[in-house]
Structure formats: C-alpha cells, structure tokens
Design a protein around this motif. Sequence first.
Motif, PDB file in Angstrom:
ATOM      1  N   GLY A  20       0.809  -1.207   0.000  1.00 37.63           N
ATOM      2  CA  GLY A  20       0.000   0.000   0.000  1.00 37.63           C
ATOM      3  C   GLY A  20       0.842   1.256   0.000  1.00 37.63           C
ATOM      4  N   TYR A  21       0.308   2.284   0.645  1.00 34.29           N
ATOM      5  CA  TYR A  21       1.007   3.569   0.682  1.00 34.29           C
ATOM      6  C   TYR A  21       0.498   4.353   1.880  1.00 34.29           C
ATOM      7  N   TYR A  29      -1.496  -4.745  -5.232  1.00 37.61           N
ATOM      8  CA  TYR A  29      -0.160  -5.332  -5.320  1.00 37.61           C
ATOM      9  C   TYR A  29       0.042  -6.244  -4.114  1.00 37.61           C
ATOM     10  N   LEU A  30       0.387  -7.496  -4.342  1.00 38.47           N
ATOM     11  CA  LEU A  30       0.716  -8.394  -3.238  1.00 38.47           C
ATOM     12  C   LEU A  30       2.130  -8.098  -2.773  1.00 38.47           C
ATOM     13  N   ALA A  31       2.265  -7.806  -1.479  1.00 40.88           N
ATOM     14  CA  ALA A  31       3.538  -7.339  -0.936  1.00 40.88           C
ATOM     15  C   ALA A  31       4.606  -8.426  -0.992  1.00 40.88           C
ATOM     16  N   ALA A  53       6.670  -5.102 -13.607  1.00 34.01           N
ATOM     17  CA  ALA A  53       7.632  -4.070 -14.026  1.00 34.01           C
ATOM     18  C   ALA A  53       7.922  -3.080 -12.915  1.00 34.01           C
ATOM     19  N   ILE A  54       6.888  -2.703 -12.150  1.00 34.55           N
ATOM     20  CA  ILE A  54       7.111  -1.758 -11.061  1.00 34.55           C
ATOM     21  C   ILE A  54       8.013  -2.376  -9.997  1.00 34.55           C
ATOM     22  N   ALA A  55       7.768  -3.626  -9.674  1.00 29.85           N
ATOM     23  CA  ALA A  55       8.595  -4.301  -8.675  1.00 29.85           C
ATOM     24  C   ALA A  55      10.053  -4.357  -9.128  1.00 29.85           C
ATOM     25  N   ARG A  56      10.276  -4.462 -10.450  1.00 31.84           N
ATOM     26  CA  ARG A  56      11.646  -4.550 -10.957  1.00 31.84           C
ATOM     27  C   ARG A  56      12.331  -3.185 -11.007  1.00 31.84           C
ATOM     28  N   ASP A  57      11.559  -2.147 -11.359  1.00 32.78           N
ATOM     29  CA  ASP A  57      12.167  -0.856 -11.664  1.00 32.78           C
ATOM     30  C   ASP A  57      11.999   0.204 -10.583  1.00 32.78           C
ATOM     31  N   VAL A  87       6.745  -2.054  -3.455  1.00 31.31           N
ATOM     32  CA  VAL A  87       7.403  -3.344  -3.276  1.00 31.31           C
ATOM     33  C   VAL A  87       6.327  -4.421  -3.308  1.00 31.31           C
ATOM     34  N   GLY A  88       6.049  -4.896  -4.517  1.00 28.89           N
ATOM     35  CA  GLY A  88       5.024  -5.902  -4.669  1.00 28.89           C
ATOM     36  C   GLY A  88       4.772  -6.226  -6.121  1.00 28.89           C
TER      37      GLY A  88
END
Length: 313
Positions: A51-52, A171-173, A266-270, A275-276
């Motif tokens: 989350g955020y 997004y699963l953490a 892609a977000i998790a990689r970049d 973080v998920g």
Amino acid sequence: MSALTPVPPGRPVSPTGQQWTISHGPFEATVVEVGGGLRTFTRDGVDVVAGYGELEGCASGRGQQLIPWPNRIRDGRYTFGDSPKPLQLPLTEVPFANASHGLVRWALWELVELAPDAVVVGYRLHPQPGWPHHLDLRTTYALDDAGLTVTAAARNVGGTAAPFGYGAHPYLATGETPLPEIELGVPASTWVEVDERKLPVATHPVDGGEYDFRDARPVGTADLDTAFTGVTRDDDGCWRVTVRSGDRGASLWADESFPWLQVFTAIARDRKDVVGIAVEPMSCPAEAFNSGDSLVVLQPGDEWTGTWGVSPL
C-alpha cells in the motif's frame, strides 16, 4: 463522505481524502475516498498488500478500482448500441494514446456503511464525454478469519444499455526479496500478446514458455505486464494466484465473474517505492469495448456483481 468534511487546524489533508479503517483479529485494512480503493491491508502490522501512506498519493494504480473498463481502449474510441458514430473517451494514457483503467480512479466515493470489520463505499457514475450512461457502483470490503473479501456491484440506473467491465489493481507485498527470487503461481493456460501500445494482438498457450506459471516457480527474468485467461478454478469456483517471498506469501482469488487476470512485475523490478507484484482480477481484457470479448452489457435495471479477495498463505 463529502470532500468538504472539516479538517482540524494544522492537520494536512490526505491526497486520497477520507480514510476508513476496519479490523478483524490480526487483520487491518484502510479504504480511501478517492477512487474507493484499498490503501492498506496488513496482518499483525505486516503488509499483505503493498500500500502507501495516508499522506502519500496513490501511484502506479495501487489498490484502485478500474470501472467501467479495466486496462485499455485504443484511441479511446468505441462504438456501442445505436450510436451513429464512435464515442470518444478522454485519453488518459497519453504516451500510448489510450483510454486507460476506467473513469472512477480519481472520483470521490461516498461512505455508505461502516462496521468494525467491513466498509461499503459507493459512487454514481454519471454521463460524461464518451460515456452516455448512468451506473450505481457499490464496493464492500470485509475482513474475516481468512483475510480480505471485496465484493463489487454495478447497477444500470439509466434508460439505455451500457457496456461494462471491472478490474482491481492491488499489489501483493513482497518485502525486500529480489524480484527474480519471488515465487509466482498463475493458474492460467493462455496469455495475451500485446503491441507497442500495450493493446492485444494475439493469444497464445502458456505451455512450457516464459509465461507458464501453472506450477509455481521463481519469476526469474520474466518481465510481466501480461493478461492471462483460461483459468483453472478450485472446487469453490475461484482461481488463485500465489506470490511467495521468503517466509511470507499471499494469494489473490476471484470468483466466476473474473475469467481474466493481469500480472504486473515491471514496477517491482524498476521502482523501489512499490514493493510488490500487481495481481489484477478482470472481468474482461483490454479493448473489450471494441472486441466484445467477455464484455458485460447491462440493460436498464441490470446489476453485475463480482467477488475477489486476498488471503495470507
């Protein structure tokens, strides 16, 4: 709740508006006014979804609802019903000239009902450019011993038929585990090839290829922003995508209303601020307003419902 709800002096206003927190046993979740989305879901204070913060904006679609279509519509144009010419939606994915992820991501949803372990939020989607329809939307977030259950409903309160699709973007953490080492399980037999604008061009069997995660395995070098279908369901009628990271893990499940899903790494990689791995239940794929693939048509008075959820492993 109204955006005019008083704010105590000296307290900053959250970018996502009102915050509604529910709890049950070790679980806690927060739903927000802006988009009616899921900001947090934790077990014993540990993130189950990525989350955020309350004073952060929602980036990368975290926890948002995608209504009345998930994914993308080419050029924001489609034809439907008796319209003599194509309808034109605003282009919200400007680099690719697409209308992306619906019309309610930034809308102000209202609190309908709040209990200690459940919250219901609602929004009336009125006609606007490219969308000449009325929908009443309701989403229920509920916690129980198994985790989080989300039930979405859309009712056509207008006088004409309306095209409809639903998606969600949690997004699963994954914590600090490097992406290549995260174990991913996707019970789907078919993946969707897309073009440079992220629009579908073909479907392919996953058999033995880089998109075959039917037997859970590490992500490795796979770079997924990929839709899947041909899902295998468990005895309860639900499919389950699993994400395991070290000693933590979670599954996202969805009922028969969701023959599609998207996995986004892609977000998790970049990016390190999310973080998920996004696992998105979808009632239809990209371009469904044009292809008709799995598109729901709501006649006046019709209601669609779908249920998905997240459970720690």
